[in-house]
Design a protein around this motif. Sequence first.
Motif, PDB file in Angstrom:
ATOM      1  N   CYS A   5       0.802  -1.217   0.000  1.00  0.00           N
ATOM      2  CA  CYS A   5       0.000   0.000   0.000  1.00  0.00           C
ATOM      3  C   CYS A   5       0.831   1.262   0.000  1.00  0.00           C
ATOM      4  CB  CYS A   5      -0.898   0.006   1.238  1.00  0.00           C
ATOM      5  SG  CYS A   5       0.070  -0.013   2.736  1.00  0.00           S
ATOM      6  N   GLY A   6       2.135   1.138   0.135  1.00  0.00           N
ATOM      7  CA  GLY A   6       2.945   2.344   0.146  1.00  0.00           C
ATOM      8  C   GLY A   6       3.026   3.016   1.504  1.00  0.00           C
ATOM      9  N   CYS A   7       2.440   2.409   2.524  1.00  0.00           N
ATOM     10  CA  CYS A   7       2.487   3.028   3.841  1.00  0.00           C
ATOM     11  C   CYS A   7       3.808   2.694   4.513  1.00  0.00           C
ATOM     12  CB  CYS A   7       1.346   2.556   4.722  1.00  0.00           C
ATOM     13  SG  CYS A   7       1.618   0.917   5.420  1.00  0.00           S
ATOM     14  N   ASN A   8       4.065   3.362   5.611  1.00  0.00           N
ATOM     15  CA  ASN A   8       5.303   3.113   6.336  1.00  0.00           C
ATOM     16  C   ASN A   8       5.117   2.125   7.474  1.00  0.00           C
ATOM     17  OD1 ASN A   8       6.541   4.987   4.751  1.00  0.00           O
ATOM     18  ND2 ASN A   8       6.077   6.668   6.142  1.00  0.00           N
ATOM     19  N   SER A   9       3.928   1.566   7.596  1.00  0.00           N
ATOM     20  CA  SER A   9       3.660   0.776   8.792  1.00  0.00           C
ATOM     21  C   SER A   9       4.144  -0.654   8.664  1.00  0.00           C
ATOM     22  CB  SER A   9       2.157   0.780   9.079  1.00  0.00           C
ATOM     23  OG  SER A   9       1.492   0.238   7.967  1.00  0.00           O
ATOM     24  N   ASN A  39       1.915  -4.586  11.606  1.00  0.00           N
ATOM     25  CA  ASN A  39       0.773  -3.717  11.911  1.00  0.00           C
ATOM     26  C   ASN A  39      -0.490  -4.111  11.165  1.00  0.00           C
ATOM     27  OD1 ASN A  39       2.686  -2.378  13.257  1.00  0.00           O
ATOM     28  ND2 ASN A  39       2.855  -0.670  11.820  1.00  0.00           N
ATOM     29  N   HIS A  40      -0.291  -4.744  10.025  1.00  0.00           N
ATOM     30  CA  HIS A  40      -1.460  -5.035   9.191  1.00  0.00           C
ATOM     31  C   HIS A  40      -2.343  -6.101   9.815  1.00  0.00           C
ATOM     32  CE1 HIS A  40       0.623  -3.443   5.343  1.00  0.00           C
ATOM     33  NE2 HIS A  40       0.659  -2.617   6.344  1.00  0.00           N
ATOM     34  N   VAL A  76      -4.010   8.605  15.890  1.00  0.00           N
ATOM     35  CA  VAL A  76      -3.401   7.858  14.790  1.00  0.00           C
ATOM     36  C   VAL A  76      -2.011   7.306  15.136  1.00  0.00           C
ATOM     37  CG1 VAL A  76      -2.682   8.024  12.378  1.00  0.00           C
ATOM     38  CG2 VAL A  76      -4.751   9.170  13.133  1.00  0.00           C
ATOM     39  N   LEU A  77      -1.286   8.031  15.986  1.00  0.00           N
ATOM     40  CA  LEU A  77       0.079   7.581  16.279  1.00  0.00           C
ATOM     41  C   LEU A  77       0.164   6.718  17.541  1.00  0.00           C
ATOM     42  CD1 LEU A  77       2.020  10.818  15.393  1.00  0.00           C
ATOM     43  CD2 LEU A  77       1.905   8.709  14.095  1.00  0.00           C
ATOM     44  N   THR A 156      12.442   3.813   1.612  1.00  0.00           N
ATOM     45  CA  THR A 156      11.993   5.136   1.197  1.00  0.00           C
ATOM     46  C   THR A 156      11.346   5.915   2.339  1.00  0.00           C
ATOM     47  OG1 THR A 156       9.994   4.065   0.438  1.00  0.00           O
ATOM     48  CG2 THR A 156      11.640   4.582  -1.226  1.00  0.00           C
ATOM     49  N   CYS A 158      10.798   8.172   5.541  1.00  0.00           N
ATOM     50  CA  CYS A 158      11.511   9.413   5.790  1.00  0.00           C
ATOM     51  C   CYS A 158      11.898   9.614   7.252  1.00  0.00           C
ATOM     52  CB  CYS A 158      10.613  10.561   5.341  1.00  0.00           C
ATOM     53  SG  CYS A 158       8.901  10.324   5.859  1.00  0.00           S
ATOM     54  N   HIS A 159      11.711   8.600   8.080  1.00  0.00           N
ATOM     55  CA  HIS A 159      11.974   8.771   9.511  1.00  0.00           C
ATOM     56  C   HIS A 159      12.178   7.396  10.130  1.00  0.00           C
ATOM     57  CE1 HIS A 159       7.680   8.013   8.924  1.00  0.00           C
ATOM     58  NE2 HIS A 159       7.836   7.235   9.975  1.00  0.00           N
ATOM     59  N   CYS A 190       9.191  14.964   9.102  1.00  0.00           N
ATOM     60  CA  CYS A 190       8.519  13.749   9.568  1.00  0.00           C
ATOM     61  C   CYS A 190       9.004  13.205  10.915  1.00  0.00           C
ATOM     62  CB  CYS A 190       8.620  12.666   8.514  1.00  0.00           C
ATOM     63  SG  CYS A 190       8.325  13.278   6.851  1.00  0.00           S
TER      64      CYS A 190
END
Lengths: 290, 113
Positions: A5-9, A39-40, A76-77, A156, A158-159, A190
């Motif tokens: 999905c392109g997420c960072n999780s 996480n998924h 969310v975090l 990719t 950023c943090h 980020c």
Amino acid sequence: MCKECGCNSGSGGTRINGEPVDKINSPLLGLTADGKADNHKDSQASKNPNSEHHHEHHHSHSSDEHSHSIQINYPVLEQNDRIAERNRGFFLARGIFAINMLSSPGSGKTTLIYETARLLSDKIKIAVIVGDLATENDAERLRKAQIPTVQVNTGTACHLDAEMVARAFSQIANQQIDLLIIENVGNLVCPAMFDLGENKRIVLLSTTEGEDKPLKYPPIFHSADVAVITKIDLAQPAGFNRELALENLKRISHHAQVFEVSAKTGEGMDKWCSYLLDCFAHNKGTFAGK
Amino acid sequence: MHEAGIIYNVLKVAEETARKQNGQKILKLYLRVGSMSGVIPEALQFAFEAMRTDTLAKEAQLEIENVTASCWCEDCKIEYVLDELGFLCPKCGGRNIKLQKGRELELVSIDYC
């Protein structure tokens, strides 16, 4: 970054010392190598007892569809913050003082860490977790100086996040560590949002970047416990206005302690190093006292 | 850059919530975003539109409530909105202040049917 999905999780592209992150077990996560903390599959929201009880339903019949509204109030975090708290507790129990170092790329994080470790090497044991999108260059540089270092390549992303730090720590968990330095990915946006479980957040501002960085990036500078002005040996050629920089820091990072250093010439390094030693001693004393 | 990961989590929680209520479709998601949260509302919208396909929210709208950052001065006992000049109290110029609002990043509620 997660491939689906392109997420960072997820754990898709991130590597620790060259190994895919989900192959790395950590005592901080209690994981098996198949990455069960993905996480998924592991929703914190469904575990959160509050999410069961805070739902308020409102019915609306005005539209042609029978629509409902439900209150969720999901921070969310939350998942990152929980892992960060666990990291913090783990570090405290081990007597480790942890710092999270943030700055834009090229502000001198690695050089400052290198010199700090060199100056403190006969006093305390230092280990480093270093985050970059790619390459082991920073880790190689530190390892050459006999500093135990774990390289996290975020792909990719950023943090660094708290889970990456938990997993990376497993690579040095069998060593005695007094001061854990986490070098975040060079980025002033980020990383501000992601608590890693550190005791102090250190934000760097180099004299070559301009005095107005704190005004341009308020969230990260506001979140700093300590601000370090680096490369002060270059202040004059760069036309750095020290008073203005301090004034800007005061406006945004009003609570932060400020240090001014040159890792190259050694100027100001004594104060910075004694600060870290004091923090370490105080941190250890806090736990031993209880 | 990290807005996609945030939207991923938001969509996941929204879908789980809707499914538990036997919802077929999510119509609207309400997010609360503080101006000091470190995320950009436009980037959230962009990520949402890219990622909502194949979810219960594929036709849903994202409504973002922006929360302006404000501070509280402990000495003057006043709340004030932050301006470009920073965090210091506009009345006394002091530093005995706390960020009161602005760090919010929350999925508040959803509409579903």
